[in-house]
Design a protein around this motif. Structure first.
Motif, PDB file in Angstrom:
ATOM      1  N   MET A   1       0.833  -1.205   0.000  1.00 31.43           N
ATOM      2  CA  MET A   1       0.000   0.000   0.000  1.00 31.43           C
ATOM      3  C   MET A   1       0.864   1.250   0.000  1.00 31.43           C
ATOM      4  SD  MET A   1      -2.692   1.421   2.879  1.00 31.43           S
ATOM      5  CE  MET A   1      -3.894   0.102   2.715  1.00 31.43           C
ATOM      6  N   PHE A   2       1.897   1.258   0.839  1.00 33.20           N
ATOM      7  CA  PHE A   2       2.788   2.419   0.915  1.00 33.20           C
ATOM      8  C   PHE A   2       3.543   2.611  -0.401  1.00 33.20           C
ATOM      9  CE2 PHE A   2       7.016   4.168   1.756  1.00 33.20           C
ATOM     10  CZ  PHE A   2       6.668   5.391   2.299  1.00 33.20           C
ATOM     11  N   VAL A   3       4.091   1.518  -0.933  1.00 34.71           N
ATOM     12  CA  VAL A   3       4.883   1.618  -2.168  1.00 34.71           C
ATOM     13  C   VAL A   3       4.011   2.091  -3.330  1.00 34.71           C
ATOM     14  CG1 VAL A   3       6.182   0.316  -3.879  1.00 34.71           C
ATOM     15  CG2 VAL A   3       6.591  -0.081  -1.444  1.00 34.71           C
ATOM     16  N   LEU A   4       2.877   1.451  -3.531  1.00 32.85           N
ATOM     17  CA  LEU A   4       2.000   1.857  -4.633  1.00 32.85           C
ATOM     18  C   LEU A   4       1.488   3.281  -4.431  1.00 32.85           C
ATOM     19  CD1 LEU A   4      -0.176  -1.322  -5.356  1.00 32.85           C
ATOM     20  CD2 LEU A   4       1.645  -0.358  -6.762  1.00 32.85           C
TER      21      LEU A   4
ATOM     22  N   ALA B   1       1.437   8.511  -6.592  1.00 34.44           N
ATOM     23  CA  ALA B   1       1.049   9.812  -6.040  1.00 34.44           C
ATOM     24  C   ALA B   1       1.138  10.963  -7.043  1.00 34.44           C
ATOM     25  CB  ALA B   1       1.873  10.121  -4.790  1.00 34.44           C
ATOM     26  N   PRO B   2       2.224  11.106  -7.823  1.00 34.61           N
ATOM     27  CA  PRO B   2       2.267  12.233  -8.771  1.00 34.61           C
ATOM     28  C   PRO B   2       1.096  12.220  -9.758  1.00 34.61           C
ATOM     29  CG  PRO B   2       4.443  11.264  -8.520  1.00 34.61           C
ATOM     30  CD  PRO B   2       3.494  10.342  -7.829  1.00 34.61           C
ATOM     31  N   TRP B   3       0.765  11.040 -10.283  1.00 35.76           N
ATOM     32  CA  TRP B   3      -0.366  10.940 -11.210  1.00 35.76           C
ATOM     33  C   TRP B   3      -1.687  11.219 -10.483  1.00 35.76           C
ATOM     34  CZ3 TRP B   3      -2.119   5.766 -13.938  1.00 35.76           C
ATOM     35  CH2 TRP B   3      -3.124   6.076 -14.873  1.00 35.76           C
ATOM     36  N   ALA B   4      -1.824  10.652  -9.264  1.00 33.03           N
ATOM     37  CA  ALA B   4      -3.061  10.825  -8.512  1.00 33.03           C
ATOM     38  C   ALA B   4      -3.304  12.287  -8.136  1.00 33.03           C
ATOM     39  CB  ALA B   4      -3.029   9.972  -7.249  1.00 33.03           C
TER      40      ALA B   4
ATOM     41  N   GLY C   1      -5.548   8.715 -11.922  1.00 37.49           N
ATOM     42  CA  GLY C   1      -4.375   8.134 -11.278  1.00 37.49           C
ATOM     43  C   GLY C   1      -4.718   7.510  -9.943  1.00 37.49           C
ATOM     44  N   ALA C   2      -5.606   8.151  -9.194  1.00 37.28           N
ATOM     45  CA  ALA C   2      -6.027   7.606  -7.903  1.00 37.28           C
ATOM     46  C   ALA C   2      -6.788   6.299  -8.092  1.00 37.28           C
ATOM     47  CB  ALA C   2      -6.881   8.628  -7.160  1.00 37.28           C
ATOM     48  N   PHE C   3      -7.685   6.265  -9.088  1.00 38.99           N
ATOM     49  CA  PHE C   3      -8.411   5.028  -9.363  1.00 38.99           C
ATOM     50  C   PHE C   3      -7.459   3.921  -9.801  1.00 38.99           C
ATOM     51  CE2 PHE C   3     -12.310   7.629  -9.612  1.00 38.99           C
ATOM     52  CZ  PHE C   3     -13.165   6.807  -8.888  1.00 38.99           C
ATOM     53  N   ALA C   4      -6.511   4.243 -10.660  1.00 39.73           N
ATOM     54  CA  ALA C   4      -5.571   3.232 -11.140  1.00 39.73           C
ATOM     55  C   ALA C   4      -4.757   2.636  -9.993  1.00 39.73           C
ATOM     56  CB  ALA C   4      -4.636   3.838 -12.191  1.00 39.73           C
ATOM     57  N   ALA C   5      -4.308   3.484  -9.072  1.00 40.94           N
ATOM     58  CA  ALA C   5      -3.527   3.012  -7.931  1.00 40.94           C
ATOM     59  C   ALA C   5      -4.339   2.080  -7.049  1.00 40.94           C
ATOM     60  CB  ALA C   5      -3.034   4.205  -7.122  1.00 40.94           C
ATOM     61  N   CYS C   6      -5.557   2.468  -6.745  1.00 42.83           N
ATOM     62  CA  CYS C   6      -6.379   1.680  -5.834  1.00 42.83           C
ATOM     63  C   CYS C   6      -6.833   0.368  -6.460  1.00 42.83           C
ATOM     64  CB  CYS C   6      -7.575   2.506  -5.366  1.00 42.83           C
ATOM     65  SG  CYS C   6      -7.100   3.938  -4.370  1.00 42.83           S
ATOM     66  N   LYS C   7      -7.127   0.397  -7.763  1.00 43.49           N
ATOM     67  CA  LYS C   7      -7.499  -0.856  -8.441  1.00 43.49           C
ATOM     68  C   LYS C   7      -6.301  -1.813  -8.473  1.00 43.49           C
ATOM     69  CE  LYS C   7     -11.699   0.426 -10.126  1.00 43.49           C
ATOM     70  NZ  LYS C   7     -12.983  -0.274 -10.051  1.00 43.49           N
TER      71      LYS C   7
ATOM     72  N   TYR D   1      -5.645   9.395  -1.005  1.00 45.12           N
ATOM     73  CA  TYR D   1      -6.396   8.759  -2.082  1.00 45.12           C
ATOM     74  C   TYR D   1      -7.904   8.882  -1.872  1.00 45.12           C
ATOM     75  CZ  TYR D   1      -2.230   7.167  -4.392  1.00 45.12           C
ATOM     76  OH  TYR D   1      -1.031   7.152  -5.080  1.00 45.12           O
ATOM     77  N   ALA D   2      -8.351   8.863  -0.628  1.00 45.16           N
ATOM     78  CA  ALA D   2      -9.783   9.050  -0.363  1.00 45.16           C
ATOM     79  C   ALA D   2     -10.256  10.410  -0.867  1.00 45.16           C
ATOM     80  CB  ALA D   2     -10.067   8.910   1.127  1.00 45.16           C
ATOM     81  N   LYS D   3      -9.457  11.436  -0.640  1.00 42.58           N
ATOM     82  CA  LYS D   3      -9.811  12.775  -1.124  1.00 42.58           C
ATOM     83  C   LYS D   3      -9.827  12.822  -2.639  1.00 42.58           C
ATOM     84  CE  LYS D   3      -7.892  15.151   2.916  1.00 42.58           C
ATOM     85  NZ  LYS D   3      -6.778  15.976   3.425  1.00 42.58           N
ATOM     86  N   ARG D   4      -8.833  12.207  -3.275  1.00 44.74           N
ATOM     87  CA  ARG D   4      -8.761  12.248  -4.725  1.00 44.74           C
ATOM     88  C   ARG D   4      -9.889  11.449  -5.388  1.00 44.74           C
ATOM     89  NH1 ARG D   4      -7.893  15.657  -6.948  1.00 44.74           N
ATOM     90  NH2 ARG D   4      -6.913  14.805  -8.821  1.00 44.74           N
ATOM     91  N   LEU D   5     -10.375  10.401  -4.710  1.00 44.78           N
ATOM     92  CA  LEU D   5     -11.458   9.588  -5.252  1.00 44.78           C
ATOM     93  C   LEU D   5     -12.824  10.236  -5.061  1.00 44.78           C
ATOM     94  CD1 LEU D   5     -10.329   6.060  -3.997  1.00 44.78           C
ATOM     95  CD2 LEU D   5     -10.209   6.908  -6.349  1.00 44.78           C
ATOM     96  N   GLY D   6     -12.882  11.257  -4.208  1.00 48.36           N
ATOM     97  CA  GLY D   6     -14.160  11.908  -3.938  1.00 48.36           C
ATOM     98  C   GLY D   6     -14.952  11.275  -2.815  1.00 48.36           C
ATOM     99  N   CYS D   7     -14.272  10.543  -1.926  1.00 47.19           N
ATOM    100  CA  CYS D   7     -14.970   9.947  -0.789  1.00 47.19           C
ATOM    101  C   CYS D   7     -15.503  11.044   0.134  1.00 47.19           C
ATOM    102  CB  CYS D   7     -14.034   9.008  -0.025  1.00 47.19           C
ATOM    103  SG  CYS D   7     -13.549   7.547  -0.976  1.00 47.19           S
ATOM    104  N   VAL D   8     -16.578  10.713   0.841  1.00 46.17           N
ATOM    105  CA  VAL D   8     -17.291  11.708   1.652  1.00 46.17           C
ATOM    106  C   VAL D   8     -17.065  11.405   3.131  1.00 46.17           C
ATOM    107  CG1 VAL D   8     -19.540  12.709   2.193  1.00 46.17           C
ATOM    108  CG2 VAL D   8     -19.024  11.960  -0.155  1.00 46.17           C
ATOM    109  N   PRO D   9     -16.414  12.319   3.878  1.00 42.05           N
ATOM    110  CA  PRO D   9     -16.157  12.075   5.296  1.00 42.05           C
ATOM    111  C   PRO D   9     -17.390  12.357   6.152  1.00 42.05           C
ATOM    112  CG  PRO D   9     -15.278  14.209   4.672  1.00 42.05           C
ATOM    113  CD  PRO D   9     -15.829  13.594   3.416  1.00 42.05           C
ATOM    114  N   VAL D  10     -17.528  11.597   7.240  1.00 46.49           N
ATOM    115  CA  VAL D  10     -18.640  11.768   8.173  1.00 46.49           C
ATOM    116  C   VAL D  10     -18.092  11.810   9.580  1.00 46.49           C
ATOM    117  CG1 VAL D  10     -20.717  10.691   9.128  1.00 46.49           C
ATOM    118  CG2 VAL D  10     -20.314  10.619   6.682  1.00 46.49           C
ATOM    119  N   ASP D  11     -18.547  12.788  10.346  1.00 44.13           N
ATOM    120  CA  ASP D  11     -18.220  12.883  11.769  1.00 44.13           C
ATOM    121  C   ASP D  11     -19.284  12.112  12.527  1.00 44.13           C
ATOM    122  OD1 ASP D  11     -17.626  13.507  14.363  1.00 44.13           O
ATOM    123  OD2 ASP D  11     -17.473  15.669  14.043  1.00 44.13           O
TER     124      ASP D  11
END
Length: 244
Positions: free
Chosen positions: A21-24, A29-32, A38-44, A112-122
């Motif tokens: 996870m850290f290496v990928l 990161a530069p693409w993401a 880039g974020a989708f490609a990394a996570c997939k 990556y969560a931010k780049r993917l558009g994930c929604v944070p909840v408190d």
């Protein structure tokens, strides 16, 4: 002896997936940072590595059943462990998750969560959290995709029951989109806590969509009954295979 060896292999598996996870995360990161693709490609790519290494090291296979949602829908999923997140993410074309706010502060996952558009909840401020979640979802849906929510709000081990929360019903009403329930049995093989992983077939199954426009009580009843009934069936299927 056999259990001790399985625990050791499980520990090595856990260590290596976080190293990967850290290496990928760093490599992509530069693409993401300049493109959501880039974020989708990394996570997939990460998902594929986890599935491959789980099968090779643990004898744990993964399978997706049912019709995978393709358009703009809400996916309401049973959540038992980290593995069901990976299976759902890899299966969906453009997933974005409702996730607890604290995860955005973690080094790789947060980026990556931010780049993917994930929604944070408190989760500590229910009324405010739901209102904010609706606003954030509306903003992120400028980039179409599948919104994934865990209606129980947390990981629930097999055999335990936690109530279904109001957030999924609020979003269902606000989005006016079909909701696809998703059942799973992954907690039997990859538990919520601990190191031990077990061989077997971890399944996520997408169920029949719930059409938009239902009243809240009817929606929640159909959602809970569908997810819980099918998850119980998947877990019983896995237990029968283990006994045979």
């Amino acid at each position: 002896m056999k259990q001790g060896l399985r625990w050791l292999v499980s520990l090595l598996f856990t260590i290596q997936i976080y190293l990967v996870m850290f290496v990928l995360g760093m490599v992509f990161a530069p693409w993401a940072l300049v493109s959501r693709e880039g974020a989708f490609a990394a996570c997939k790519a990460y998902c594929r590595w986890v599935f491959f290494s789980a099968r090779w090291m643990l004898g744990l296979r993964t399978e997706v059943r049912g019709e995978v949602p393709q358009g703009e829908v809400m996916v309401a999923a049973k959540h038992q462990s980290f593995l069901d997140i990976l299976i759902i993410f890899h299966a969906l074309p453009r997933p974005k998750f409702i996730m607890k706010k604290e995860l955005l502060r973690t080094p790789i996952i947060g980026l990556y969560a931010k780049r993917l558009g994930c929604v944070p909840v408190d989760r500590g401020k229910r009324g405010v959290a739901i209102a904010r979640m609706v606003e954030d979802v509306a903003r992120e849906f400028r980039d179409p995709g599948q919104l994934v929510i865990y209606p129980q709000g947390t990981r629930v081990p097999p055999g335990e029951h936690k109530p279904y929360k109001a957030g999924s019903a609020v979003l269902y009403g606000e989005l006016n989109q079909p909701c696809v329930p998703a059942a799973t049995n992954v907690g039997l093989f990859w538990p919520r806590r601990g190191v031990m992983r077990k061989p077997g077939l971890a399944v996520v199954e997408f169920l029949e969509p719930i059409p938009p426009g239902l009243k809240r009580a009817e929606f929640m009843a159909r959602l809970e009954q569908g997810i819980e009934t099918r998850s119980d069936a998947l877990m019983e299927e896995a237990r029968q295979v283990a006994r045979s």
